[in-house]
Design a protein around this motif. Sequence first.
Motif, PDB file in Angstrom:
ATOM      1  N   GLY A 411       0.866  -1.176   0.000  1.00 39.10           N
ATOM      2  CA  GLY A 411       0.000   0.000   0.000  1.00 39.10           C
ATOM      3  C   GLY A 411       0.898   1.220   0.000  1.00 39.10           C
ATOM      4  O   GLY A 411       2.090   1.103  -0.252  1.00 39.10           O
ATOM      5  N   THR A 414       4.358   0.978   2.029  1.00 38.56           N
ATOM      6  CA  THR A 414       4.443  -0.477   2.252  1.00 38.56           C
ATOM      7  C   THR A 414       5.349  -0.772   3.443  1.00 38.56           C
ATOM      8  O   THR A 414       6.434  -0.212   3.559  1.00 38.56           O
ATOM      9  CB  THR A 414       5.030  -1.148   0.983  1.00 38.56           C
ATOM     10  N   ASN A 430       3.539   5.875  -5.328  1.00 36.69           N
ATOM     11  CA  ASN A 430       2.482   6.871  -5.506  1.00 36.69           C
ATOM     12  C   ASN A 430       1.185   6.167  -5.901  1.00 36.69           C
ATOM     13  O   ASN A 430       1.202   5.007  -6.320  1.00 36.69           O
ATOM     14  CB  ASN A 430       2.907   7.898  -6.563  1.00 36.69           C
ATOM     15  N   THR A 435      -2.801  -0.029  -9.580  1.00 35.84           N
ATOM     16  CA  THR A 435      -3.264  -0.433 -10.909  1.00 35.84           C
ATOM     17  C   THR A 435      -2.903  -1.905 -11.129  1.00 35.84           C
ATOM     18  O   THR A 435      -1.894  -2.384 -10.592  1.00 35.84           O
ATOM     19  CB  THR A 435      -2.630   0.480 -12.008  1.00 35.84           C
ATOM     20  N   GLY A 437      -1.654  -5.394 -11.751  1.00 34.25           N
ATOM     21  CA  GLY A 437      -0.371  -5.973 -12.146  1.00 34.25           C
ATOM     22  C   GLY A 437       0.837  -5.379 -11.453  1.00 34.25           C
ATOM     23  O   GLY A 437       1.943  -5.914 -11.569  1.00 34.25           O
ATOM     24  N   SER A 438       0.658  -4.279 -10.713  1.00 35.08           N
ATOM     25  CA  SER A 438       1.875  -3.700 -10.122  1.00 35.08           C
ATOM     26  C   SER A 438       2.412  -4.591  -9.007  1.00 35.08           C
ATOM     27  O   SER A 438       3.622  -4.603  -8.762  1.00 35.08           O
ATOM     28  CB  SER A 438       1.682  -2.249  -9.687  1.00 35.08           C
ATOM     29  N   LEU A 442       6.282  -6.354  -8.480  1.00 33.66           N
ATOM     30  CA  LEU A 442       7.056  -6.418  -7.232  1.00 33.66           C
ATOM     31  C   LEU A 442       7.573  -7.846  -6.988  1.00 33.66           C
ATOM     32  O   LEU A 442       8.731  -8.040  -6.612  1.00 33.66           O
ATOM     33  CB  LEU A 442       6.193  -5.951  -6.046  1.00 33.66           C
TER      34      LEU A 442
HETATM   35  N1  LIG Z   1      -1.565   4.573  -3.058  1.00 32.45           N
HETATM   36  C1  LIG Z   1      -0.418   3.906  -3.284  1.00 32.45           C
HETATM   37  N2  LIG Z   1       0.758   4.493  -3.023  1.00 32.45           N
HETATM   38  C2  LIG Z   1       1.910   3.808  -3.240  1.00 32.45           C
HETATM   39  N3  LIG Z   1       1.982   2.546  -3.716  1.00 32.45           N
HETATM   40  C3  LIG Z   1       0.838   1.929  -3.981  1.00 32.45           C
HETATM   41  C4  LIG Z   1      -0.414   2.563  -3.788  1.00 32.45           C
HETATM   42  N4  LIG Z   1      -1.378   1.676  -4.134  1.00 32.45           N
HETATM   43  C5  LIG Z   1      -0.756   0.552  -4.537  1.00 32.45           C
HETATM   44  N5  LIG Z   1       0.587   0.698  -4.449  1.00 32.45           N
HETATM   45  C6  LIG Z   1       1.586  -0.337  -4.743  1.00 32.45           C
HETATM   46  O1  LIG Z   1       1.192  -1.068  -5.898  1.00 32.45           O
HETATM   47  C7  LIG Z   1       1.305  -2.484  -5.680  1.00 32.45           C
HETATM   48  C8  LIG Z   1      -0.094  -3.112  -5.804  1.00 32.45           C
HETATM   49  O2  LIG Z   1      -0.022  -4.470  -5.560  1.00 32.45           O
HETATM   50  P1  LIG Z   1      -1.301  -5.432  -5.640  1.00 32.45           P
HETATM   51  O3  LIG Z   1      -2.412  -4.852  -4.836  1.00 32.45           O
HETATM   52  O4  LIG Z   1      -0.828  -6.795  -5.324  1.00 32.45           O
HETATM   53  O5  LIG Z   1      -1.678  -5.309  -7.170  1.00 32.45           O
HETATM   54  P2  LIG Z   1      -1.959  -6.450  -8.250  1.00 32.45           P
HETATM   55  O6  LIG Z   1      -2.543  -7.623  -7.511  1.00 32.45           O
HETATM   56  O7  LIG Z   1      -2.920  -5.851  -9.192  1.00 32.45           O
HETATM   57  O8  LIG Z   1      -0.659  -6.748  -8.881  1.00 32.45           O
HETATM   58  C9  LIG Z   1       1.923  -2.644  -4.294  1.00 32.45           C
HETATM   59  O9  LIG Z   1       3.308  -2.779  -4.387  1.00 32.45           O
HETATM   60  C10 LIG Z   1       1.576  -1.327  -3.602  1.00 32.45           C
HETATM   61  O10 LIG Z   1       2.482  -0.986  -2.602  1.00 32.45           O
END
Ligand SMILES: Nc1ncnc2c1ncn2[C@@H]1O[C@H](COP(=O)(O)OP(=O)(O)O)[C@@H](O)[C@H]1O
Length: 509
Positions: A411, A414, A430, A435, A437-438, A442
């Motif tokens: 989040g 993190t 940020n 979105t 896939g992010s 990771l």
């Molecule tokens: N508001 C935010 N600020 C910073 N990073 C974010 C924010 N929202 C999501 N992220 C980052 O994006 C990634 C989202 O991961 P996840 O929820 O597993 O997405 P997905 O399952 O779609 O791949 C995480 O690494 C998270 O820390």
Amino acid sequence: MKILSAPQIRQADAYTIEHEPIASIDLMERASNAFVDYFTRLFGTKNKILICCGTGNNGGDGLAIARLLSSMNYEVAVLVVRPNKEAPGSADFEINYRLLPGIIPLTEINDNTQVPEKFNTDIIIDAIFGSGLSRPVEGLYAFVIRAINQSQAEVVSVDIASGLFCDTIAAEGPIVTPHMTISFQLPKLAFLLPENDPFVGEWKVVDIGLSSDFIADQKSKSHYVSSSDIKKMLRRREKYSHKGTFGRALLIGGSYGKIGAIVLSSRACLRSGAGLLITHVPQCGYEVLQTAVPECMVTTDASFEYISELPTIQNYQAIGIGPGLGVQEMSLKALRELLKDVKNPMVIDADAINLIAQNDDLIDLLPANTILTPHPKEFERLAGPWENDLERLDLQREFSKKHEVLIVLKGAHTSVSTPEGRVYFNSTGNPGMATAGSGDVLTGILTGLLSRGYSARKAAILGVYMHGLAGDLAAEKLGEESLIASDIIDYLPHAFTSVSAEKYLIKKK
Ligand SMILES: Nc1ncnc2c1ncn2[C@@H]1O[C@H](COP(=O)(O)OP(=O)(O)O)[C@@H](O)[C@H]1O
Ligand SMILES: NC(=O)C1=CN([C@@H]2O[C@H](COP(=O)(O)OP(=O)(O)OC[C@H]3O[C@@H](n4cnc5c(N)ncnc54)[C@H](O)[C@@H]3O)[C@@H](O)[C@H]2O)[C@@H](O)CC1
Ligand SMILES: [K+]
């Protein structure tokens, strides 16, 4: 960077005063100058500023800030909130009170009836309470804080919003809801708890030269990861290295309709320094992977749609499993087999986490120092519900300690918890990264760093930081709204070079 508690911050002030040595009033002047330095970069002299002061040292800062801004031609007025007319302020408040130039309009409020419904000004600087808050706010202070919150002005808090405790979630009673907090020396835990967001706003920490020796000696379970922490961790690629030096990574995941997830992980893994990557996918993923990621080798499952069995898992420095996996019975069987066989720390994400949450026997099979990367919903499935963010943080620490794993709770900011019970909050990233896939990106980065030879703790902290930094660099160019997960991968090279540049310079000297 350590996160210290309010009592530790008080001790750091006292230690600095005694050992630098510096007079307490001069330390306050230094803090106020640091505040003004940053504030004047953001706001010009056209703004009308009201500085609301309590009578402790936070209020003392407010008075010094008023004097400094006025000397720089800002239009400043001061309001002192003093419920008991006779009670003196702190020693440094009183000194700054006497130093306040006559040209600054000064109003003192002693009674609720004197509080306007709202303040008419462009900017309010909130200096009523700082780290000395000892109980929830009530009475006259509560009236003033409500009036601040109702005003149309931009509100900037000194050190911490008045009414917010440094080390916990928001208490009962009114709290200033600032647009920005300019805080001294170190971030406070309160800034990193999502439910405190309305009481923090944007925040910036300014250096006021508190004793670095004292800070280094303090015990703290919470850390805020800064770029200088990361620079110390980064490894160079040695001249006589070869692809074997940087490890063989294995990624397992994907299912019919979700092959993209493992493509993203694979690309990110290779961009994070792994020497060799093998990705194991169901047969439906074969051509996609071979086309989208020519650098990676692909092995296919017996099943067309899902993972149902394991490839050979010997000779890998790092294994990551989960992106796009699905929660089919056959995939559960493969995961159980994998966990029984693997000895090295792994990366566990997405549906692999969900399968572990649904099957009690699996958690104890995880190799020590395995990295799990849940988002809050996945973590709730694993560890159960919580009442508030502080409880969630405790739950995270306890989970890591009990199961000897690292939890990367995703989040904004993190948090990475370790088996020793420490928590590292990330400073990059940020909302554009929220979105699809992010998270898969990771997982790829973490697997790449593990295979590259970083310890699990370093891989987790560094990987989360680089992922966020790549997202920030991507957002700088593309904006947050249109950012997609592939952009994070595209900006990973920039993230690595931007952090490592200084290190190479030092080496060359
Ligand atoms: N508001 C935010 N600020 C910073 N990073 C974010 C924010 N929202 C999501 N992220 C980052 O994006 C990634 C989202 O991961 P996840 O929820 O597993 O997405 P997905 O399952 O779609 O791949 C995480 O690494 C998270 O820390
Ligand atoms: N020399 C130092 O100690 C420095 C202190 N600094 C500033 O000093 C601040 C801390 O100052 P203080 O410790 O004086 O405390 P505060 O100014 O935060 O609070 C003032 C006093 O109010 C009382 N109080 C607490 N909660 C209350 C409540 N709910 N209702 C009514 N009264 C309440 C307490 O007695 C407290 O000491 C920091 O946040 C920072 O802004 C900076 O100037 C840096 C140097
Ligand atoms: K304040």
